[in-house]
Scaffold this motif. Structure first.
Motif, PDB file in Angstrom:
ATOM      1  N   HIS A 114      41.087  -0.722  11.386  1.00  0.00           N
ATOM      2  CA  HIS A 114      40.766   0.257  12.319  1.00  0.00           C
ATOM      3  C   HIS A 114      40.552   1.614  11.315  1.00  0.00           C
ATOM      4  O   HIS A 114      41.416   1.641  10.532  1.00  0.00           O
ATOM      5  CB  HIS A 114      41.769   0.488  13.289  1.00  0.00           C
ATOM      6  CG  HIS A 114      42.152  -0.590  14.348  1.00  0.00           C
ATOM      7  ND1 HIS A 114      41.816  -0.673  15.683  1.00  0.00           N
ATOM      8  CD2 HIS A 114      42.735  -1.866  13.938  1.00  0.00           C
ATOM      9  CE1 HIS A 114      42.036  -1.931  16.206  1.00  0.00           C
ATOM     10  NE2 HIS A 114      42.742  -2.561  15.342  1.00  0.00           N
ATOM     11  N   ALA A 115      39.557   2.405  11.686  1.00  0.00           N
ATOM     12  CA  ALA A 115      39.792   3.627  11.024  1.00  0.00           C
ATOM     13  C   ALA A 115      40.570   4.670  11.990  1.00  0.00           C
ATOM     14  O   ALA A 115      40.303   4.777  13.049  1.00  0.00           O
ATOM     15  CB  ALA A 115      38.292   4.167  11.132  1.00  0.00           C
ATOM     16  N   TYR A 116      41.352   5.131  11.206  1.00  0.00           N
ATOM     17  CA  TYR A 116      42.619   6.166  11.906  1.00  0.00           C
ATOM     18  C   TYR A 116      42.130   7.402  11.749  1.00  0.00           C
ATOM     19  O   TYR A 116      42.079   7.901  10.440  1.00  0.00           O
ATOM     20  CB  TYR A 116      44.037   5.651  11.177  1.00  0.00           C
ATOM     21  CG  TYR A 116      45.086   6.531  11.327  1.00  0.00           C
ATOM     22  CD1 TYR A 116      45.120   7.565  12.170  1.00  0.00           C
ATOM     23  CD2 TYR A 116      46.191   6.360  10.364  1.00  0.00           C
ATOM     24  CE1 TYR A 116      46.423   8.301  12.441  1.00  0.00           C
ATOM     25  CE2 TYR A 116      47.370   7.207  10.506  1.00  0.00           C
ATOM     26  CZ  TYR A 116      47.360   8.179  11.208  1.00  0.00           C
ATOM     27  OH  TYR A 116      48.569   8.970  11.279  1.00  0.00           O
ATOM     28  N   LEU A 117      41.594   8.149  12.902  1.00  0.00           N
ATOM     29  CA  LEU A 117      41.231   9.585  12.774  1.00  0.00           C
ATOM     30  C   LEU A 117      42.047  10.221  13.756  1.00  0.00           C
ATOM     31  O   LEU A 117      42.612  10.052  14.812  1.00  0.00           O
ATOM     32  CB  LEU A 117      39.681   9.454  13.142  1.00  0.00           C
ATOM     33  CG  LEU A 117      38.874   8.630  12.712  1.00  0.00           C
ATOM     34  CD1 LEU A 117      37.659   8.522  13.617  1.00  0.00           C
ATOM     35  CD2 LEU A 117      38.495   9.042  11.197  1.00  0.00           C
ATOM     36  N   GLY A 118      42.490  11.460  13.066  1.00  0.00           N
ATOM     37  CA  GLY A 118      43.391  12.327  13.818  1.00  0.00           C
ATOM     38  C   GLY A 118      43.421  14.055  13.388  1.00  0.00           C
ATOM     39  O   GLY A 118      42.785  14.261  12.287  1.00  0.00           O
ATOM     40  N   GLN A 119      43.823  14.788  14.096  1.00  0.00           N
ATOM     41  CA  GLN A 119      44.320  16.086  13.419  1.00  0.00           C
ATOM     42  C   GLN A 119      45.102  16.792  14.437  1.00  0.00           C
ATOM     43  O   GLN A 119      45.649  16.420  15.746  1.00  0.00           O
ATOM     44  CB  GLN A 119      42.664  16.704  13.749  1.00  0.00           C
ATOM     45  CG  GLN A 119      42.576  18.310  13.055  1.00  0.00           C
ATOM     46  CD  GLN A 119      43.163  18.309  11.719  1.00  0.00           C
ATOM     47  OE1 GLN A 119      44.325  18.626  11.466  1.00  0.00           O
ATOM     48  NE2 GLN A 119      42.440  18.037  10.752  1.00  0.00           N
ATOM     49  N   ILE A 120      45.326  17.939  14.126  1.00  0.00           N
ATOM     50  CA  ILE A 120      46.428  18.801  14.996  1.00  0.00           C
ATOM     51  C   ILE A 120      45.366  19.573  15.913  1.00  0.00           C
ATOM     52  O   ILE A 120      44.619  20.285  15.917  1.00  0.00           O
ATOM     53  CB  ILE A 120      46.926  20.168  14.159  1.00  0.00           C
ATOM     54  CG1 ILE A 120      47.745  19.406  13.120  1.00  0.00           C
ATOM     55  CG2 ILE A 120      47.949  20.793  15.080  1.00  0.00           C
ATOM     56  CD1 ILE A 120      48.870  18.568  13.356  1.00  0.00           C
ATOM     57  N   ARG A 121      45.689  19.175  17.306  1.00  0.00           N
ATOM     58  CA  ARG A 121      44.987  19.594  18.398  1.00  0.00           C
ATOM     59  C   ARG A 121      45.310  21.221  18.911  1.00  0.00           C
ATOM     60  O   ARG A 121      46.308  21.516  18.760  1.00  0.00           O
ATOM     61  CB  ARG A 121      45.413  18.915  19.614  1.00  0.00           C
ATOM     62  CG  ARG A 121      44.937  19.203  21.024  1.00  0.00           C
ATOM     63  CD  ARG A 121      43.771  18.598  21.342  1.00  0.00           C
ATOM     64  NE  ARG A 121      43.321  18.811  22.914  1.00  0.00           N
ATOM     65  CZ  ARG A 121      42.534  19.387  23.380  1.00  0.00           C
ATOM     66  NH1 ARG A 121      42.551  20.453  22.774  1.00  0.00           N
ATOM     67  NH2 ARG A 121      42.380  19.576  24.576  1.00  0.00           N
ATOM     68  N   VAL A 122      44.296  21.976  19.200  1.00  0.00           N
ATOM     69  CA  VAL A 122      44.581  23.250  19.589  1.00  0.00           C
ATOM     70  C   VAL A 122      44.810  22.977  20.929  1.00  0.00           C
ATOM     71  O   VAL A 122      43.905  22.395  21.936  1.00  0.00           O
ATOM     72  CB  VAL A 122      43.168  23.950  19.448  1.00  0.00           C
ATOM     73  CG1 VAL A 122      43.191  25.491  20.212  1.00  0.00           C
ATOM     74  CG2 VAL A 122      42.851  24.166  17.959  1.00  0.00           C
TER      75      VAL A 122
END
Length: 342
Positions: A114-122
């Protein structure tokens, strides 16, 4: 007056400490029986970014494939981001993705990448990505499509924080689910552990507003967890880093969440209960062995097994040493437990 106030304060402190001691003692007694439920052969692993970002030798891929097979790892979440504020991921960050997918097909056939995609959410305060913007969400979905084009078996989202009224996140899942379903791929998501009591959410929201120094915790309510489960194929619960002072209390935490989540959504989706191999904030109380024991105790509490496969999610490949892999196999995998017990 001052003396009386001090006396009452002393009694109050003693009362609270007594309750804490009783809770710790009760957890210790509960913790003593060995779990009877075996682990499972459906398990996940969060993997470091270097697998998609850097080149590797055939020997490295072969060793990794062997590790996955011996650990009965069925799903690997390869970190492929982070996602930029505009919803994209620069191609330079995943320049080794095609080679990785080819190596997985050769050395780990049957294991889903799986391609694991994320970020800090506003979300009411500081953050990087604004998922409330439909244009940003559309670019995230297009980015997910790029990784599916590269051959990944699924998309794994880890945007944080996610609160139980986050309709923009649900809209992102809807858009991505249309994409993955059309291509016969999977959609998975990492979420924080659920609330202890859904009814406390309004109180948290009133007293601890988002964006402040002391935000209320972004815990999914039962209703929100069901809403997410209706839109994805897998849910990984980030059960780890519990900050409890004793091993038995940490184990009770894992058991409680395992039983609750599996009862709630275990018939809808594949569930992975996250367990740590990194040094947690209270490493004397929380480690891999205790987490696995707690998850098995949670499975003991179920009236019946969930309809869908489930297991643990190991966080993470870059913090798991050979000794921990050996302990994981001997204390979690059903075949290994049966062999050891004769």
């Amino acid at each position: 007056m001052v003396r009386r106030t001090a006396r009452w304060a002393g009694w109050a402190v003693a009362y609270v400490l007594g309750l804490v001691a009783l809770a710790a003692a009760g957890a210790w007694v509960w913790w003593q029986p060995a779990p009877t439920a075996a682990g499972t052969a459906t398990n996940a692993l969060w993997a470091r970014h270097q697998w998609v970002g850097e080149t590797h030798t055939g020997a490295e891929y072969r060793a990794f494939g062997d590790l996955l097979e011996r650990g009965r790892i069925t799903d690997v979440y390869f970190h492929a981001g982070p996602v930029e504020a505009d919803g994209t991921v620069p191609a330079a960050k995943y320049r080794n993705a095609r080679a990785l997918i080819a190596a997985m097909r050769r050395y780990a056939p049957g294991v889903r990448a799986h391609a694991y995609l994320g970020q800090i959410r506003v979300a009411g305060g500081a953050g990087v990505i604004q998922l409330d913007d439909p244009a940003v969400r559309a670019r995230v979905v297009r980015t997910a499509g790029t990784f599916l084009d590269l051959g990944f078996d699924g998309i794994h989202y880890d945007f944080e924080p996610i609160y139980p009224d986050d309709t923009a996140f649900l809209a992102l899942l809807d858009g991505t689910r249309s994409l993955t379903k059309a291509r016969g791929r999977l959609l998975s998501v990492a979420l924080e552990q659920p609330t202890l009591a859904d009814g406390l959410q309004p109180l948290y929201k009133a007293l601890l507003p988002r964006g402040g120094r002391f935000e209320y915790p972004p815990r999914p309510t039962d209703a929100f967890l069901r809403s997410v489960a209706a839109r994805v194929d897998q849910v990984a619960i980030m059960t780890y880093d519990v900050s409890l002072p004793t091993r038995s209390l940490a184990g009770l935490h894992y058991a409680r969440h395992t039983a609750h989540v599996l009862r709630l959504i275990g018939d809808q989706v594949t569930v992975f209960m996250g367990v740590p191999t990194y040094r947690t904030s209270m490493a004397w109380a929380e480690d891999l062995d205790g987490a696995l024991r707690g998850v098995r105790r949670g499975a003991d509490a179920l009236e019946r097994p969930p309809a869908r496969p489930w297991g643990v999610g190991i966080y993470a490949d870059w913090t798991t040493d050979p000794q921990e892999w050996a302990r994981y196999r001997s204390t979690w995998l059903p075949s290994e437990i049966a062999r050891i017990n004769g």
